[in-house]
Design a protein around this motif. Structure first.
Motif, PDB file in Angstrom:
ATOM      1  N   ALA A 135      -8.224  30.103 -35.009  1.00  0.00           N
ATOM      2  CA  ALA A 135      -7.660  30.482 -36.224  1.00  0.00           C
ATOM      3  C   ALA A 135      -7.998  31.902 -36.936  1.00  0.00           C
ATOM      4  CB  ALA A 135      -7.569  29.708 -37.314  1.00  0.00           C
ATOM      5  N   PRO A 136      -9.480  31.956 -37.158  1.00  0.00           N
ATOM      6  CA  PRO A 136      -9.765  33.462 -37.772  1.00  0.00           C
ATOM      7  C   PRO A 136      -9.444  34.521 -36.843  1.00  0.00           C
ATOM      8  CG  PRO A 136     -11.475  31.628 -37.684  1.00  0.00           C
ATOM      9  CD  PRO A 136     -10.556  31.261 -36.855  1.00  0.00           C
ATOM     10  N   ASP A 137      -8.847  35.544 -37.593  1.00  0.00           N
ATOM     11  CA  ASP A 137      -8.169  36.690 -36.980  1.00  0.00           C
ATOM     12  C   ASP A 137      -8.557  37.938 -37.676  1.00  0.00           C
ATOM     13  OD1 ASP A 137      -6.451  35.708 -38.909  1.00  0.00           O
ATOM     14  OD2 ASP A 137      -4.575  36.487 -37.867  1.00  0.00           O
ATOM     15  N   PRO A 138      -9.757  38.424 -37.469  1.00  0.00           N
ATOM     16  CA  PRO A 138      -9.915  39.834 -38.478  1.00  0.00           C
ATOM     17  C   PRO A 138      -8.746  40.863 -37.798  1.00  0.00           C
ATOM     18  CG  PRO A 138     -12.006  38.846 -37.694  1.00  0.00           C
ATOM     19  CD  PRO A 138     -10.786  38.056 -37.017  1.00  0.00           C
ATOM     20  N   SER A 139      -8.765  41.838 -38.352  1.00  0.00           N
ATOM     21  CA  SER A 139      -7.966  43.035 -37.955  1.00  0.00           C
ATOM     22  C   SER A 139      -8.511  43.504 -36.647  1.00  0.00           C
ATOM     23  CB  SER A 139      -7.625  43.944 -38.991  1.00  0.00           C
ATOM     24  OG  SER A 139      -7.036  43.579 -40.069  1.00  0.00           O
ATOM     25  N   SER A 140      -9.776  43.608 -36.538  1.00  0.00           N
ATOM     26  CA  SER A 140     -10.506  44.070 -35.301  1.00  0.00           C
ATOM     27  C   SER A 140     -10.679  42.853 -34.102  1.00  0.00           C
ATOM     28  CB  SER A 140     -11.812  44.558 -35.912  1.00  0.00           C
ATOM     29  OG  SER A 140     -12.598  43.558 -36.323  1.00  0.00           O
ATOM     30  N   GLN A 141      -9.841  41.777 -34.328  1.00  0.00           N
ATOM     31  CA  GLN A 141     -10.205  40.797 -33.346  1.00  0.00           C
ATOM     32  C   GLN A 141     -10.021  41.237 -31.782  1.00  0.00           C
ATOM     33  OE1 GLN A 141      -5.538  38.894 -33.838  1.00  0.00           O
ATOM     34  NE2 GLN A 141      -7.098  37.570 -33.285  1.00  0.00           N
ATOM     35  N   GLN A 142      -9.546  42.472 -31.666  1.00  0.00           N
ATOM     36  CA  GLN A 142      -9.237  42.676 -30.169  1.00  0.00           C
ATOM     37  C   GLN A 142     -10.728  43.212 -29.798  1.00  0.00           C
ATOM     38  OE1 GLN A 142      -6.021  45.473 -30.073  1.00  0.00           O
ATOM     39  NE2 GLN A 142      -4.788  43.655 -29.474  1.00  0.00           N
ATOM     40  N   ILE A 143     -11.627  43.644 -30.541  1.00  0.00           N
ATOM     41  CA  ILE A 143     -12.898  43.989 -30.230  1.00  0.00           C
ATOM     42  C   ILE A 143     -13.996  43.502 -30.911  1.00  0.00           C
ATOM     43  CG2 ILE A 143     -12.762  45.789 -31.889  1.00  0.00           C
ATOM     44  CD1 ILE A 143     -14.361  47.633 -30.025  1.00  0.00           C
ATOM     45  N   CYS A 144     -13.947  42.813 -32.195  1.00  0.00           N
ATOM     46  CA  CYS A 144     -15.122  42.242 -32.681  1.00  0.00           C
ATOM     47  C   CYS A 144     -15.456  40.935 -31.962  1.00  0.00           C
ATOM     48  CB  CYS A 144     -14.922  41.770 -34.339  1.00  0.00           C
ATOM     49  SG  CYS A 144     -13.541  40.603 -34.696  1.00  0.00           S
ATOM     50  N   THR A 145     -16.863  40.538 -32.189  1.00  0.00           N
ATOM     51  CA  THR A 145     -17.391  39.416 -31.505  1.00  0.00           C
ATOM     52  C   THR A 145     -17.675  38.280 -32.577  1.00  0.00           C
ATOM     53  OG1 THR A 145     -19.745  39.923 -32.143  1.00  0.00           O
ATOM     54  CG2 THR A 145     -18.653  40.873 -29.849  1.00  0.00           C
ATOM     55  N   ILE A 146     -17.634  36.963 -31.651  1.00  0.00           N
ATOM     56  CA  ILE A 146     -17.802  35.602 -32.350  1.00  0.00           C
ATOM     57  C   ILE A 146     -19.095  36.085 -33.084  1.00  0.00           C
ATOM     58  CG2 ILE A 146     -17.901  33.321 -32.281  1.00  0.00           C
ATOM     59  CD1 ILE A 146     -15.441  34.162 -31.943  1.00  0.00           C
ATOM     60  N   GLY A 147     -20.088  36.337 -32.501  1.00  0.00           N
ATOM     61  CA  GLY A 147     -21.495  36.404 -33.152  1.00  0.00           C
ATOM     62  C   GLY A 147     -21.437  37.282 -34.606  1.00  0.00           C
ATOM     63  N   GLY A 148     -20.531  38.428 -34.355  1.00  0.00           N
ATOM     64  CA  GLY A 148     -20.551  39.224 -35.510  1.00  0.00           C
ATOM     65  C   GLY A 148     -19.884  38.286 -36.628  1.00  0.00           C
ATOM     66  N   ASN A 149     -18.759  37.711 -36.309  1.00  0.00           N
ATOM     67  CA  ASN A 149     -17.924  36.979 -37.198  1.00  0.00           C
ATOM     68  C   ASN A 149     -18.724  35.935 -37.849  1.00  0.00           C
ATOM     69  OD1 ASN A 149     -14.769  36.904 -35.105  1.00  0.00           O
ATOM     70  ND2 ASN A 149     -15.890  38.344 -36.173  1.00  0.00           N
ATOM     71  N   VAL A 150     -19.410  35.282 -37.134  1.00  0.00           N
ATOM     72  CA  VAL A 150     -20.593  34.539 -37.751  1.00  0.00           C
ATOM     73  C   VAL A 150     -21.491  35.058 -38.679  1.00  0.00           C
ATOM     74  CG1 VAL A 150     -22.648  32.734 -37.150  1.00  0.00           C
ATOM     75  CG2 VAL A 150     -20.385  32.443 -35.826  1.00  0.00           C
ATOM     76  N   ALA A 151     -21.896  36.149 -38.404  1.00  0.00           N
ATOM     77  CA  ALA A 151     -22.751  36.866 -39.235  1.00  0.00           C
ATOM     78  C   ALA A 151     -22.266  37.278 -40.475  1.00  0.00           C
ATOM     79  CB  ALA A 151     -23.473  38.005 -38.648  1.00  0.00           C
ATOM     80  N   GLU A 152     -20.982  37.693 -40.507  1.00  0.00           N
ATOM     81  CA  GLU A 152     -20.161  38.100 -41.737  1.00  0.00           C
ATOM     82  C   GLU A 152     -19.125  37.095 -42.320  1.00  0.00           C
ATOM     83  OE1 GLU A 152     -20.811  40.756 -42.883  1.00  0.00           O
ATOM     84  OE2 GLU A 152     -22.169  41.564 -41.322  1.00  0.00           O
ATOM     85  N   ASN A 153     -19.307  35.780 -41.525  1.00  0.00           N
ATOM     86  CA  ASN A 153     -18.150  34.835 -42.253  1.00  0.00           C
ATOM     87  C   ASN A 153     -16.895  35.338 -42.499  1.00  0.00           C
ATOM     88  OD1 ASN A 153     -17.100  32.262 -43.085  1.00  0.00           O
ATOM     89  ND2 ASN A 153     -17.697  32.503 -45.276  1.00  0.00           N
ATOM     90  N   SER A 154     -16.539  36.128 -41.171  1.00  0.00           N
ATOM     91  CA  SER A 154     -15.096  36.710 -41.322  1.00  0.00           C
ATOM     92  C   SER A 154     -13.993  36.045 -41.314  1.00  0.00           C
ATOM     93  CB  SER A 154     -15.164  37.750 -39.853  1.00  0.00           C
ATOM     94  OG  SER A 154     -16.118  38.548 -39.725  1.00  0.00           O
ATOM     95  N   GLY A 155     -13.031  36.671 -41.929  1.00  0.00           N
ATOM     96  CA  GLY A 155     -11.515  35.792 -42.278  1.00  0.00           C
ATOM     97  C   GLY A 155     -10.467  36.236 -41.434  1.00  0.00           C
ATOM     98  N   GLY A 156      -9.753  37.212 -42.141  1.00  0.00           N
ATOM     99  CA  GLY A 156      -8.620  37.704 -41.340  1.00  0.00           C
ATOM    100  C   GLY A 156      -7.219  37.529 -42.103  1.00  0.00           C
ATOM    101  N   ALA A 157      -6.136  37.702 -41.537  1.00  0.00           N
ATOM    102  CA  ALA A 157      -4.609  37.536 -42.241  1.00  0.00           C
ATOM    103  C   ALA A 157      -4.569  36.167 -42.370  1.00  0.00           C
ATOM    104  CB  ALA A 157      -3.579  38.317 -41.308  1.00  0.00           C
ATOM    105  N   HIS A 158      -4.930  35.186 -41.643  1.00  0.00           N
ATOM    106  CA  HIS A 158      -4.646  33.842 -41.444  1.00  0.00           C
ATOM    107  C   HIS A 158      -5.561  32.944 -42.300  1.00  0.00           C
ATOM    108  CE1 HIS A 158      -1.733  35.382 -38.511  1.00  0.00           C
ATOM    109  NE2 HIS A 158      -1.100  34.291 -38.905  1.00  0.00           N
ATOM    110  N   CYS A 159      -6.596  33.481 -42.983  1.00  0.00           N
ATOM    111  CA  CYS A 159      -7.564  32.845 -43.640  1.00  0.00           C
ATOM    112  C   CYS A 159      -6.926  32.059 -44.952  1.00  0.00           C
ATOM    113  CB  CYS A 159      -8.722  33.728 -44.267  1.00  0.00           C
ATOM    114  SG  CYS A 159      -8.334  34.753 -45.438  1.00  0.00           S
TER     115      CYS A 159
END
Length: 490
Positions: A135-159
């Protein structure tokens, strides 16, 4: 190789002798490739880069740093926007993008086990054949990594409906700052005891490095309804957002773009949004067929009641992707209308949206700077894009000043200095505006429990890092047990 301080030079020598030749970079030209993340304003060339490909290599690199007291920073795809992966000049940059394996996708228990270098979108692509997605889908989801998402607690449009990364991570294998390999959390939900994994997610690399992540997968919804609504102003669009949420409807996403952001998206991807719109909303509903059908009719009515002059509904996946194309491209698209820009990230109460946008425009007009707005309207997470031209003397400084003033504006309305981009290096000076000295001391005590040496991504989050041996608050005389060597400060 450029001169480096003694301990760092010793670490480099150990790394070169223990790792494959191609995994250790010391050439100044190649090192410059890694001198910043997605926030280009700050640049630091690391002393050495390690291109790690497995947990053992990460552990070795961290142990070398720990033994010598040399700082290290982990980096994924480098898409962060707060300087969170900014290297340390005398330290080791451990690049995790070589970890690219999806080890398991299990539909039976709705889990996937992935390397930290796996691209966000690839998880959903791997789960699609069995009817699931991530489900988490940052705008950069075509290039950002899961590890980076964990580090930043990333969200995205569907958060708005599904929450941030923290809501979708079950366990993490971690190399701690002293080089120990530990597992936080477990494969099954609701692990007993303190939520140590919850402290790690969003810690921005200050508590260690993730080497494997078990994420939660969701079943693809039976029905998805995506609409685009054009409004004459952001006031009307904001009123529609409040009306939708106030009606008890929880869309998967409600995204807003103002006229300047629309102009940029049109120039970049020809998204063909409604002509003359001062703002557009992208609203997506998902769930059971009957529920989505009922809510869709309500959302369309509420948009029209609040001034929408045009509404388009996606008839299929292709049209849905076409609607999202403008929104997903917005950050990069502003490069078509401005040579330089700052991507800011703040949060406000949804009810303050109209007032804050007006005040933001005032702040921008006073400085002669333009601001394009594109953001998660449903949860008040703003992403103002501050546009400027670095070649015009003083304009870069004005843009920086405006960027800080926008964060102050968010705080004055009861908001936050970041919603999903993290604090990193860029926003550390703003932390005391949001937290008291006691708050910051408490946070840093947690950090010290993981990283007594202060070597894991130092210089991030905290404006004045506390030494881990310091007692919070006013200094006091040493305890008698400490004086006799029977107890230590930690």
């Amino acid at each position: 190789m450029p001169h480096t301080p003694g301990p760092t030079a010793a670490v480099i020598s150990r790394l070169q002798s223990a790792l494959p030749h191609a995994a250790v970079i010391t050439d100044p030209t190649r090192l410059a490739t890694y001198d910043c993340d997605g926030l280009l304003h700050y640049r630091v060339t690391p002393a050495v880069v390690v291109l790690a490909t497995d947990a053992e290599q990460v552990q070795l690199a961290v142990r070398c740093c720990s033994d010598a007291g040399v700082p290290f920073v982990a980096r994924g795809s480098g898409t962060g926007l707060s300087g969170g992966a900014l290297p340390h000049a005398d330290g080791v940059l451990i690049v995790m993008s070589g970890f690219r394996t999806i080890h398991e996708v299990s539909a039976d228990d709705q889990r996937a086990v992935v390397d930290p270098g796996v691209i966000n979108l690839q998880v959903s692509q791997a789960a699609a054949p069995v009817g699931y997605y991530y489900a988490p889908d940052p705008s950069s989801q075509q290039i950002c990594t899961i590890g980076g998402n964990v580090a930043e607690n990333s969200g995205g449009a569907h958060c708005l409906k599904y929450g941030f990364t923290a809501n979708h991570v079950l366990s993490i294998d971690v190399i701690t700052p002293d080089g120990e390999a530990v597992t936080l959390g477990q494969r099954a939900p609701d692990a007993p005891g303190y939520d140590v994994m919850g402290a790690f997610v969003g810690s921005e690399g200050t508590l260690g490095i993730a080497t494997s992540v078990t994420v939660r997968l969701l079943r693809r919804p039976a029905s998805v309804h995506t609409l685009l609504a054009g409004f004459r102003s952001t006031d009307e669009a904001g009123a529609a957002v409040s009306a939708v949420i106030g009606a008890g409807i929880l869309p998967a996403a409600i995204e807003m773009m103002d006229a300047l952001a629309i102009e940029a998206a049109e120039a970049a991807v020809a998204c063909n949004y409604p002509a003359g719109a001062g703002a557009v909303l992208v609203v997506e509903l998902d769930g059971p067929d009957a529920e989505v059908e009922h809510e869709a009719s309500q959302v369309e009515r509420l948009c029209r009641d609040n001034g929408a002059f045009e509404i388009r509904v996606a008839a299929d996946d292709a049209e849905r992707q076409a609607i999202w194309r403008g929104r997903k491209s917005a950050f990069a698209a502003v490069g078509r209308i401005s040579p330089d820009y700052i991507v800011q990230d703040g949060v406000i109460p949804r009810t303050a949206l109209s007032e804050v946008l007006h005040e933001m425009k005032q702040l921008a007009d006073e400085r002669g700077i333009r601001v394009a707005n594109v953001f998660h309207a449903g949860d008040g997470n703003l992403h103002p894009l501050v546009l400027f031209d670095e070649t015009i003397p003083g304009q870069g400084e004005l843009a920086e000043e405006l960027s800080g003033a926008i964060l102050d504006l968010c705080l004055s309305h009861g908001g936050s200095i970041t919603g999903e981009h993290g604090v990193g290096f860029d926003k550390a000076p703003h932390m005391p505006k949001m937290f008291s000295a006691d708050d910051l001391d408490t946070m840093q005590l947690v950090r010290c429990a993981f990283d007594p040496g202060g070597i894991s991504n130092p210089g991030k989050i905290y404006p004045t890092p506390r030494l881990c041996g310091e007692v919070p608050g006013k200094r006091k005389a040493a305890h008698p047990l400490q004086q006799t060597g029977q107890a230590d400060i930690f």
